[in-house]
Design a protein around this motif. Structure first.
Motif, mmCIF file in Angstrom:
data_model
loop_
_atom_site.group_PDB
_atom_site.id
_atom_site.type_symbol
_atom_site.label_atom_id
_atom_site.label_comp_id
_atom_site.label_asym_id
_atom_site.label_seq_id
_atom_site.Cartn_x
_atom_site.Cartn_y
_atom_site.Cartn_z
ATOM 1 N N ARG A 32 0.842 -1.206 0.000
ATOM 2 C CA ARG A 32 0.000 0.000 0.000
ATOM 3 C C ARG A 32 0.876 1.256 0.000
ATOM 4 O O ARG A 32 0.553 2.251 -0.628
ATOM 5 C CB ARG A 32 -0.925 -0.040 1.229
ATOM 6 N N THR A 33 2.001 1.194 0.709
ATOM 7 C CA THR A 33 2.966 2.297 0.703
ATOM 8 C C THR A 33 4.094 1.927 -0.251
ATOM 9 O O THR A 33 4.893 1.018 0.028
ATOM 10 C CB THR A 33 3.535 2.533 2.116
ATOM 11 N N ILE A 34 4.182 2.604 -1.364
ATOM 12 C CA ILE A 34 5.133 2.241 -2.414
ATOM 13 C C ILE A 34 6.578 2.364 -1.935
ATOM 14 O O ILE A 34 7.447 1.590 -2.349
ATOM 15 C CB ILE A 34 4.907 3.119 -3.682
ATOM 16 N N ALA B 152 2.750 -0.342 -6.508
ATOM 17 C CA ALA B 152 1.734 -0.008 -5.513
ATOM 18 C C ALA B 152 0.651 -1.073 -5.496
ATOM 19 O O ALA B 152 0.432 -1.785 -6.493
ATOM 20 C CB ALA B 152 1.122 1.351 -5.824
ATOM 21 N N THR C 232 -2.428 -0.818 -5.657
ATOM 22 C CA THR C 232 -3.496 -0.553 -6.624
ATOM 23 C C THR C 232 -3.259 -1.243 -7.963
ATOM 24 O O THR C 232 -4.183 -1.438 -8.747
ATOM 25 C CB THR C 232 -3.632 0.961 -6.865
#
Length: 417
Positions: free
Chosen positions: A210-212, A228, A230
């Protein structure tokens, strides 16, 4: 002081239950404040991992703690109660020592649980819910774990969850070198598993999170790529092996996403390992013909095969734990005398002040200092001995004999009565 441990673990409950009573990090402090703020417990610490959720507490109403656990997660108590254990006093201490020493783990002798227990204690301390009893419990727990690992071979030849994941993958694919691997999450567990897989030199490695930034940091260590979270739906079809361990309260890889990935892969097999609790991958994904889905409970079957060689170490560890439980319970028992000792000292202090005031006034009147000191010492002695003498004189029979023996012991008198 009433020590209790309440919870579920991989021995008592399947992952479907454990995930429903887990405490993700973002709600842990609120839970600690809630359980103590509602007077359910005086002190509380919560250990929540993929294999267990346990509440260590100082309470006089342990059943209320069990009910609170269900209520906090909006679950009917009857759904949770069959899987719960409620351990009082010495059993709770014994359990804590065994957990920290790796004796109660799915991976016998594993060390990660000790760090997780230290984090649980630290979070409770930060939340203001770690008092005298639990602080002492955890300090002794960490000491016992160190002694067990130093004095025994409990951690020797350990088959870790990470190694088990690789073992299972090699049952599906002839060689890891030819496979592409996707790691979802960037925490400690993912890094452990990734290290084992990367040692097999896979064709491709990617970390998504979630945190790249955290994904890039871990990917750099592994010599892989980063993306990421997403991008998961788009990237999923490109990977043969998927390992996930996030703190998401809801699944991040659903049946529809998996079905599309399998179709795009033209039904080439996919091996998935879900190490998260609550689970990251919907259960129905495992029903797909071309997907081999394993949870932490499935990996447990593999790691248990390596337990036999360490049975001698288990006996040694249990002996160390038993001795420490005895010492800890003695400390708890000694703490029960503290209120009486405090009252005794307060009582003696009031007598001292009274006699001291009389002496000061006598000196102010010009009385002989020697006589004042004599009167002070005699008056203080008489006051201190009045109550025990009065009780002994008014007792009779066996009670008097028992009191006499106690007084002789308390005042270290010779047995010449």
């Amino acid at each position: 002081m009433q020590l209790f441990a309440c919870g579920v673990n991989h021995h008592t409950a399947p992952v479907a239950i454990r995930e429903r009573v887990a405490f993700p990090p973002d709600i842990l402090e609120r839970a600690l404040v809630d359980v103590t703020g509602n007077r359910v417990a005086r002190e509380a610490a919560i250990l929540s991992t993929c294999n267990r959720t346990e509440i260590y507490c100082n309470t006089e109403q342990p059943e209320a703690v069990a009910e609170w656990l269900a209520d906090f997660h909006s679950l009917p108590a009857k759904e949770v109660k069959p899987y719960l254990y409620l351990l009082p006093s010495d059993q709770a201490a014994n359990h804590a020592f065994r957990v920290a020493s790796g004796l109660d783990s799915m991976v016998l002798g594993e060390t990660q649980i000790l760090g997780q227990m230290k984090q649980a204690a630290e979070r409770a301390k930060d939340a203001g819910t770690l008092g005298l009893l639990l602080n002492r419990l955890f300090q002794r727990t960490f000491s016992v774990a160190k002694e067990v690992r130093t004095a025994t071979q409990i951690g020797a030849n350990t088959v870790s969850m990470a190694a088990a994941a690789v073992t299972l993958a090699e049952r599906i694919f002839p060689s890891i070198e030819d496979q592409s691997i996707l790691f979802i999450g960037a925490g400690e567990m993912i890094e452990l598993v990734a290290t084992h897989f990367v040692a097999r030199k896979p064709r491709r490695v990617m970390v998504i999170n979630r945190t790249i930034e955290r994904a890039r940091e871990l990917a750099h260590k592994l010599g892989g790529e980063a993306a990421a979270l997403t991008a998961l739906p788009e990237l999923l079809p490109e990977f043969d092996i998927v390992v996930t361990s996030t703190a998401s309260p809801l699944p991040i890889l659903g049946l529809g996403m998996a079905e599309r990935a399998v179709k795009l892969r033209r039904h080439r097999p996919m091996f998935m390992v879900d190490l998260a609790v609550p689970r990251d991958i919907e259960t129905e994904v495992g029903e797909l013909n071309d997907v081999f889905l394993y949870t932490v409970d499935d990996l447990g079957e593999v790691v248990r095969a390596g337990h036999d060689s360490r049975h001698a170490a288990i006996s040694q560890a249990e002996a160390i734990i038993a001795a420490n439980v005895s010492e800890f319970m003695h400390w708890i028992d000694s703490r029960r005398a503290v209120p009486v000792l405090r009252s005794l000292r307060d009582h003696a202090e009031r007598m001292r002040r009274h006699e001291m005031d009389k002496a000061v006034k006598a000196l102010a009147r010009g009385d002989d200092p020697q006589a004042v000191i004599e009167a002070l010492s005699r008056g203080l002695t008489n006051k201190l001995l009045h109550d025990p003498s009065h009780v002994l004189n008014h007792a009779s029979g066996e009670e008097r004999e028992a009191l006499a023996q106690h007084l002789a012991r308390l005042y270290n008198l010779r047995d010449d009565l």
